[in-house]
Scaffold this active site. Structure first.
Site, PDB file in Angstrom:
ATOM      1  N   SER A 433       0.832  -1.203   0.000  1.00  0.00           N
ATOM      2  CA  SER A 433       0.000   0.000   0.000  1.00  0.00           C
ATOM      3  C   SER A 433       0.866   1.252   0.000  1.00  0.00           C
ATOM      4  O   SER A 433       0.357   2.355  -0.085  1.00  0.00           O
ATOM      5  CB  SER A 433      -0.941  -0.011   1.207  1.00  0.00           C
ATOM      6  OG  SER A 433      -0.214  -0.228   2.381  1.00  0.00           O
ATOM      7  N   HIS A 454      -3.519  -3.382  -5.247  1.00  0.00           N
ATOM      8  CA  HIS A 454      -3.764  -2.933  -3.875  1.00  0.00           C
ATOM      9  C   HIS A 454      -5.194  -3.275  -3.477  1.00  0.00           C
ATOM     10  O   HIS A 454      -6.136  -2.597  -3.879  1.00  0.00           O
ATOM     11  CB  HIS A 454      -3.491  -1.419  -3.794  1.00  0.00           C
ATOM     12  CG  HIS A 454      -3.701  -0.847  -2.431  1.00  0.00           C
ATOM     13  ND1 HIS A 454      -4.064   0.462  -2.223  1.00  0.00           N
ATOM     14  CD2 HIS A 454      -3.606  -1.410  -1.202  1.00  0.00           C
ATOM     15  CE1 HIS A 454      -4.182   0.672  -0.926  1.00  0.00           C
ATOM     16  NE2 HIS A 454      -3.932  -0.442  -0.289  1.00  0.00           N
ATOM     17  N   GLU A 466      -7.233  -1.353  -6.439  1.00  0.00           N
ATOM     18  CA  GLU A 466      -6.432  -0.364  -7.175  1.00  0.00           C
ATOM     19  C   GLU A 466      -5.340  -1.134  -7.904  1.00  0.00           C
ATOM     20  O   GLU A 466      -4.539  -1.822  -7.255  1.00  0.00           O
ATOM     21  CB  GLU A 466      -5.738   0.566  -6.173  1.00  0.00           C
ATOM     22  CG  GLU A 466      -6.264   1.957  -6.072  1.00  0.00           C
ATOM     23  CD  GLU A 466      -5.425   2.811  -5.095  1.00  0.00           C
ATOM     24  OE1 GLU A 466      -5.291   3.989  -5.374  1.00  0.00           O
ATOM     25  OE2 GLU A 466      -4.924   2.313  -4.074  1.00  0.00           O
ATOM     26  N   ASN A 504      -4.764   5.953  -0.644  1.00  0.00           N
ATOM     27  CA  ASN A 504      -4.048   6.318   0.590  1.00  0.00           C
ATOM     28  C   ASN A 504      -3.507   7.741   0.537  1.00  0.00           C
ATOM     29  O   ASN A 504      -3.367   8.390   1.563  1.00  0.00           O
ATOM     30  CB  ASN A 504      -2.906   5.330   0.865  1.00  0.00           C
ATOM     31  CG  ASN A 504      -3.451   4.034   1.443  1.00  0.00           C
ATOM     32  OD1 ASN A 504      -4.610   3.985   1.869  1.00  0.00           O
ATOM     33  ND2 ASN A 504      -2.648   2.993   1.442  1.00  0.00           N
TER      34      ASN A 504
END
Ligand code: 3HC
Length: 718
Positions: A433, A454, A466, A504
């Site tokens: 991540s 991800h 992702e 993120n």
């Protein structure tokens, strides 16, 4: 199937006195639109007028779906409440006519039976459903900000009981075949191969009077609660309370549905239908409905998106998956993979860890068995697809290997080298991540096969994936990762490599600012409550505890390195991490925990904040602006940097990845709602108060100056 858009959707052939009506619209799915009303009327007239016809069976000409509901394209094009209300009334009239036919009509259902489609089935006189994973029934209207508008709020409770009906209408939840049978939603459940034969048989029996329509039999508790006005008042009150608790009042549709159902019980079905149609008209014009409809179009568009611009690129099939690292994420990915026809081999350092991973897979499948989603035999078959070991046995033939080991570049590079040695043909995906995929690919022998996948935690529940592309990643690799993500049932967005990728990265300033509010003296409860009121499923401080404070700290450091001052974590977070708290997993964070159960906010944290133990009040709006606006701003920067391909991906990523409030459509849709100029104005005001953290993105300033939007102001959003 002919694709001539003008051809009829309905056809009728008579077989031994039974009319077989086939619904096969000149479109990918059967949807109910106003053009069809005339066709249905003609069919009904034929049924009524032709003495050779004794009964009818209604089938779909589509392989995997029955009727997908009202035509959402048509609904989205409506511009007045009166038009939407009329559409609902004409649907109601059509189904009233169907239900009142003197000849019985049997619904032979295979595949998706959704919304208006289920309402058609409810108006039929008998329902036979195929026992097949593709056969699902639901009233998903609330998920579009609407309520069932073709009589569903009246017919469903009378068929399956008030409480069971409210459960479906208010959540839009999907009902699988066995559950549909138990609920009494359908009368017969049969193997798909004999669906038509059984439906024909039932049609004959109903016509001959050898069978009569099944009447609902209430259980004792239902009788007590539902079959008298006082009991029903209790049910309605509880339903309203539950909806309020779950939606915090942000979604008007479930409340309107409760009122329509209640009106039908209090004053008769005609009044109930009237309330239903009026509410349908009103709801269709709400912003919530527009945003949720946008999300439907966006996710549907993503289903068709291969992830690469070149249409000639073909994704490789993934039948065998290797997973390195059987921790929480590795086991989570394995759990989803085995349920989608993949053979999975897990590698980890010790047999204990392998056993733990296999146990985690079994636990999820056991839970599904307990909920009757699968039989014991199906569960055992599924479990047989996963195995594990401490070496790379079984990896040689893997099509794809996903690593989910410790977040450390050297460790991950080591795994990559090992995999490249044993499985030179495999695509290598990292579930990192935080680590840039380009850095990982630097030491690869075949960097074109390295990509990021991800997943979000818990993998079996979170709908987003992702896929991260490094400059060296080949189109075939990207297309394969995207196609496999879709095979796992995920909504997939493709993002360009960069620190934090998209989700993120946009989350970071939001969490940092929540921490900064603690620095400044806001209380944990107040911050979380403000963001719950904004529409997030959990508040940011609770989210930090869930993610793990050590993890948040590490990824925070990466963000500061990459983006400088605007990503500096709060002093409070740093000090809380230094104090040794790790959040839920360590039993201590911003809250107290008792055997994993979250307790009250832990006031002892305040002593670690710059503001000290005393707390002061902040306005909700101020806390929301301070946390959400930098998140919107960062999303725009991701678009500017080319991390995001489109606002659509950014909106879907935020809603499905972090639970950004769906009724707001996503960050880019929120900016359009507020207007870029207003967002810039508020960001500038905040930047004056807290220099360095809120400077508006250049693209936002440009848009504000030109009065531009991310999406068209009216018409179809995509
Ligand atoms: N109206 C219009 N178009 C629809 C549609 C609908 N209800 N349902 C699906 N489609 C279209 C999609 O837009 C897509 O079109 P495209 O190929 O031109 O882009 C095509 O059908 C195929 O759809 P999917 O790619 O989603 O195919 P899947 O096989 O993955 O899924 C599905 C099929 C399960 C039917 C899914 O599309 C779905 O869930 N559809 C929405 C169902 C829904 O919400 N129905 C309620 C409508 S509101 C209503 O009925 C009101 C009533 O009470 C009056």
């Amino acid at each position: 199937m002919s694709t001539d858009p003008m051809r009829s959707a309905l056809s009728l052939e008579v077989v031994d006195g039974i009319a077989v009506i086939t619904f096969d619209a000149p479109a990918p799915v059967n949807a109910l639109n106003s053009r069809l009303a005339g066709e249905f009327d003609a069919i009904f007239a034929q049924l009524e007028g032709d003495d050779a016809i004794r009964a009818a069976v209604l089938c779909s000409g589509k392989a995997d779906s029955w009727i997908a509901g009202a035509d959402i394209e048509e609904l989205a094009a409506i511009t007045s409440a009166a038009d939407a209300e009329n559409l609902s009334r004409s649907g109601q009239r059509m189904l009233d006519r169907l239900s009142a036919l003197h000849k019985p009509v049997v619904a032979a259902i295979h595949g998706a039976c959704l919304g208006g489609g289920l309402e058609v089935a409810l108006a039929c006189h008998w329902r036979v459903l195929s026992d097949h994973p593709k056969s699902v029934c639901a009233l998903p209207e609330v998920q579009l900000g609407l309520l069932p508008g073709a009589g569903g709020t009246q017919r469903l409770p009378r068929l399956i009981g008030l409480q069971a009906a409210l459960d479906l209408i208010l959540t839009g939840k999907t009902v699988r075949p066995r559950k549909a049978r138990t609920l009494g939603l359908v009368d017969d459940l049969v193997h798909p191969a004999i669906l038509r034969a059984v439906a024909m048989q039932r049609a004959r029996e109903l016509a001959d009077g050898r069978r009569t329509r099944v009447q609902r039999r209430s259980g004792a508790t239902e009788l007590l609660l539902e079959d008298n006005p006082v009991g029903r008042a209790v049910v309605f009150r509880q339903a309203r309370e539950q909806v309020q608790k779950k939606t915090r009042g942000a979604y008007p549709a479930p409340f309107a549905a409760i009122e329509a159902v209640a009106e039908g019980y209090a004053n008769g079905i005609a009044r109930g239908l009237d309330a239903e149609a009026r509410a349908f008209g009103r709801l269709a014009m709400t912003d919530v409905c527009r945003q949720l409809t946008f999300l439907f179009f966006a996710t549907t568009a993503l289903k068709k998106d291969s992830g690469v611009a070149n249409a000639d690129v073909v994704a490789r099939p993934v039948r065998r998956l290797g997973i390195v690292g059987g921790g929480f994420m590795g086991a989570g990915i394995a759990t989803v993979a085995v349920q989608h026809d993949t053979l999975v081999r897990i590698k980890d350092a010790s047999l204990e860890r392998i056993t733990g991973a296999l146990r985690a897979v079994r636990a999820v499948l056991e839970e599904q068995r307990r909920r009757k989603r699968r039989t014991r035999l199906e569960m055992d078959d599924t479990l047989a697809r996963v195995s594990g070991g401490t070496d790379l046995t079984g990896f040689r033939r893997a099509d794809l290997v996903i690593e989910a080991v410790f977040e450390d570049l050297a460790v991950k590079r080591g795994v990559l080298a090992e995999i490249e040695a044993v499985a030179p043909e495999a695509i290598f995906a990292s579930n990192t991540s935080t680590i840039p995929i380009a850095q990982l690919a630097e030491t690869a022998a075949r960097p074109e096969r390295v990509v990021g996948m991800h997943f979000f935690s818990p993998v079996h529940k979170m709908p987003l994936l992702e896929v991260i592309t490094a400059p060296t990643t080949s189109d075939e690799t990207v297309a394969t990762a995207v196609a496999y993500g879709k095979q796992l049932g995920k909504t997939v967005i493709v993002v360009r490599d960069g620190p934090g990728f998209y989700v993120n990265r946009m989350l970071a300033p939001y969490l940092n600012e929540a921490g900064a509010l603690l620095d400044d003296g806001a209380s944990i409860e107040a911050i979380d409550a403000a963001l719950l009121a904004y529409g997030f499923p959990v508040g940011p401080i609770t989210l930090l505890d869930e993610v793990g404070l050590d993890i948040a700290g590490k990824s925070g450091a990466i963000m500061v390195d990459a983006f400088g001052d605007r990503m500096v974590p709060s002093r409070t977070l740093q000090r809380v991490i230094e104090s040794g708290r790790t959040g839920r997993k360590g039993g201590r964070g911003f809250h107290t925990y008792d055997e994993g159960k979250r307790g009250a906010p832990d006031a002892s944290v305040y002593a670690l904040t710059p503001a000290g133990a005393s707390r002061r009040a902040f306005a909700d709006g101020d806390m929301q602006d301070r946390t959400v606006l930098p998140m919107l701003n960062e999303a725009v920067r991701c678009l500017e940097d080319g991390v995001l391909r489109s606002p659509r991906d950014g909106d879907v990523g935020a809603v499905f990845g972090i639970g950004y409030p769906p009724f707001r459509g996503g960050p880019f849709r929120t900016i359009d709602t507020l207007g870029a100029a207003e967002v810039v104005r508020r960001l500038e005001a905040l930047d004056t108060r807290f220099p360095g953290r809120f400077a508006p993105a250049a693209r936002l300033r440009d848009m504000a100056a030109r009065g531009e939007r991310f999406y068209p102001a009216s018409g179809r959003p995509l």
